[in-house]
Scaffold this motif. Structure first.
Motif, PDB file in Angstrom:
ATOM      1  N   LEU A   2      28.537  43.894  18.671  1.00 46.48           N
ATOM      2  CA  LEU A   2      27.951  43.986  17.337  1.00 46.48           C
ATOM      3  C   LEU A   2      28.772  43.172  16.337  1.00 46.48           C
ATOM      4  CD1 LEU A   2      25.947  45.104  15.268  1.00 46.48           C
ATOM      5  CD2 LEU A   2      27.430  47.122  15.079  1.00 46.48           C
ATOM      6  N   ASN A   3      30.099  43.316  16.402  1.00 45.52           N
ATOM      7  CA  ASN A   3      30.954  42.561  15.485  1.00 45.52           C
ATOM      8  C   ASN A   3      30.780  41.055  15.672  1.00 45.52           C
ATOM      9  OD1 ASN A   3      31.981  44.819  14.236  1.00 45.52           O
ATOM     10  ND2 ASN A   3      33.756  44.965  15.592  1.00 45.52           N
ATOM     11  N   MET A   4      30.645  40.639  16.916  1.00 47.17           N
ATOM     12  CA  MET A   4      30.450  39.216  17.178  1.00 47.17           C
ATOM     13  C   MET A   4      29.123  38.742  16.579  1.00 47.17           C
ATOM     14  SD  MET A   4      30.783  37.159  20.800  1.00 47.17           S
ATOM     15  CE  MET A   4      29.651  38.232  21.641  1.00 47.17           C
ATOM     16  N   GLU A   5      28.065  39.513  16.756  1.00 50.38           N
ATOM     17  CA  GLU A   5      26.764  39.133  16.207  1.00 50.38           C
ATOM     18  C   GLU A   5      26.776  39.133  14.680  1.00 50.38           C
ATOM     19  OE1 GLU A   5      24.325  37.825  17.883  1.00 50.38           O
ATOM     20  OE2 GLU A   5      25.437  38.091  19.738  1.00 50.38           O
ATOM     21  N   LEU A   6      27.451  40.112  14.092  1.00 50.65           N
ATOM     22  CA  LEU A   6      27.549  40.145  12.630  1.00 50.65           C
ATOM     23  C   LEU A   6      28.324  38.939  12.103  1.00 50.65           C
ATOM     24  CD1 LEU A   6      28.157  43.955  12.037  1.00 50.65           C
ATOM     25  CD2 LEU A   6      26.095  42.632  11.493  1.00 50.65           C
ATOM     26  N   GLU A   7      29.354  38.529  12.823  1.00 50.97           N
ATOM     27  CA  GLU A   7      30.103  37.334  12.417  1.00 50.97           C
ATOM     28  C   GLU A   7      29.229  36.085  12.529  1.00 50.97           C
ATOM     29  OE1 GLU A   7      33.276  34.909  11.054  1.00 50.97           O
ATOM     30  OE2 GLU A   7      32.675  36.985  10.752  1.00 50.97           O
ATOM     31  N   HIS A   8      28.423  36.002  13.581  1.00 50.74           N
ATOM     32  CA  HIS A   8      27.479  34.873  13.705  1.00 50.74           C
ATOM     33  C   HIS A   8      26.520  34.846  12.518  1.00 50.74           C
ATOM     34  CE1 HIS A   8      27.988  34.750  18.360  1.00 50.74           C
ATOM     35  NE2 HIS A   8      28.931  34.076  17.741  1.00 50.74           N
ATOM     36  N   LEU A   9      26.029  36.003  12.135  1.00 46.76           N
ATOM     37  CA  LEU A   9      25.128  36.100  10.990  1.00 46.76           C
ATOM     38  C   LEU A   9      25.835  35.653   9.713  1.00 46.76           C
ATOM     39  CD1 LEU A   9      22.422  36.909   9.732  1.00 46.76           C
ATOM     40  CD2 LEU A   9      23.308  39.253   9.583  1.00 46.76           C
ATOM     41  N   ARG A  10      27.071  36.105   9.524  1.00 43.02           N
ATOM     42  CA  ARG A  10      27.825  35.722   8.331  1.00 43.02           C
ATOM     43  C   ARG A  10      28.010  34.210   8.269  1.00 43.02           C
ATOM     44  NH1 ARG A  10      32.373  34.011   6.628  1.00 43.02           N
ATOM     45  NH2 ARG A  10      33.353  33.965   8.657  1.00 43.02           N
ATOM     46  N   LEU A  11      28.376  33.609   9.413  1.00 37.40           N
ATOM     47  CA  LEU A  11      28.573  32.150   9.453  1.00 37.40           C
ATOM     48  C   LEU A  11      27.253  31.417   9.190  1.00 37.40           C
ATOM     49  CD1 LEU A  11      30.971  31.928  12.525  1.00 37.40           C
ATOM     50  CD2 LEU A  11      31.555  31.508  10.120  1.00 37.40           C
ATOM     51  N   ALA A  12      26.167  31.922   9.764  1.00 33.78           N
ATOM     52  CA  ALA A  12      24.862  31.290   9.537  1.00 33.78           C
ATOM     53  C   ALA A  12      24.474  31.379   8.063  1.00 33.78           C
ATOM     54  CB  ALA A  12      23.801  31.943  10.417  1.00 33.78           C
ATOM     55  N   CYS A  13      24.779  32.497   7.432  1.00 32.89           N
ATOM     56  CA  CYS A  13      24.484  32.658   6.000  1.00 32.89           C
ATOM     57  C   CYS A  13      25.293  31.663   5.172  1.00 32.89           C
ATOM     58  CB  CYS A  13      24.781  34.085   5.555  1.00 32.89           C
ATOM     59  SG  CYS A  13      23.634  35.309   6.219  1.00 32.89           S
ATOM     60  N   ASP A  14      26.572  31.509   5.523  1.00 25.96           N
ATOM     61  CA  ASP A  14      27.410  30.526   4.819  1.00 25.96           C
ATOM     62  C   ASP A  14      26.852  29.114   4.977  1.00 25.96           C
ATOM     63  OD1 ASP A  14      29.099  32.568   4.049  1.00 25.96           O
ATOM     64  OD2 ASP A  14      30.664  32.096   5.528  1.00 25.96           O
TER      65      ASP A  14
END
Length: 117
Positions: A2-14
């Protein structure tokens, strides 16, 4: 995970902010859907195998017998040999003296596929 997916989402948002000049909130759902729950499905799969194992398509319908088109495709793929999956199962049976499948829920739902005694 989950943490890995949330980090991917954060990077995609950036990246969206940097390259598209848009805010992720413009395209993302306002809230997450309910989480998926995992439940036992062995009986469902056993019923599915029992009912539909030998179905194949013919045009827009389904038939139970392997029709000519299916047989010719199998021959083109495998030649005179059985499919690789069948060969692996045979090798397992020869090496270990038993069926590769575990019958934890009872005998195989398809009689012809049950382990031979």
């Amino acid at each position: 995970m989950l943490n890995m997916e949330l980090e991917h989402l954060r990077l995609a948002c950036d990246l969206m902010r940097e390259h598209d000049g848009r805010e992720p909130e413009d395209v993302l759902a306002p809230e997450l859907p309910a989480p998926v729950t995992f439940e036992p499905n062995k009986q469902y799969l056993r019923d599915l195998i029992a009912d539909e194992l030998d179905l194949t398509t013919l045009g827009t319908g389904y038939v139970r017998e392997a029709h000519e088109r299916f047989a010719s495709m199998q021959e083109a793929l495998n030649g005179e040999q059985p499919p690789p999956s069948d060969r692996v199962m045979t090798m397992h049976q020869e090496a270990f003296g038993r069926e590769h499948r575990l019958e934890t829920e009872g005998k195989h739902p398809v009689k012809s596929l049950r382990e031979k005694s």
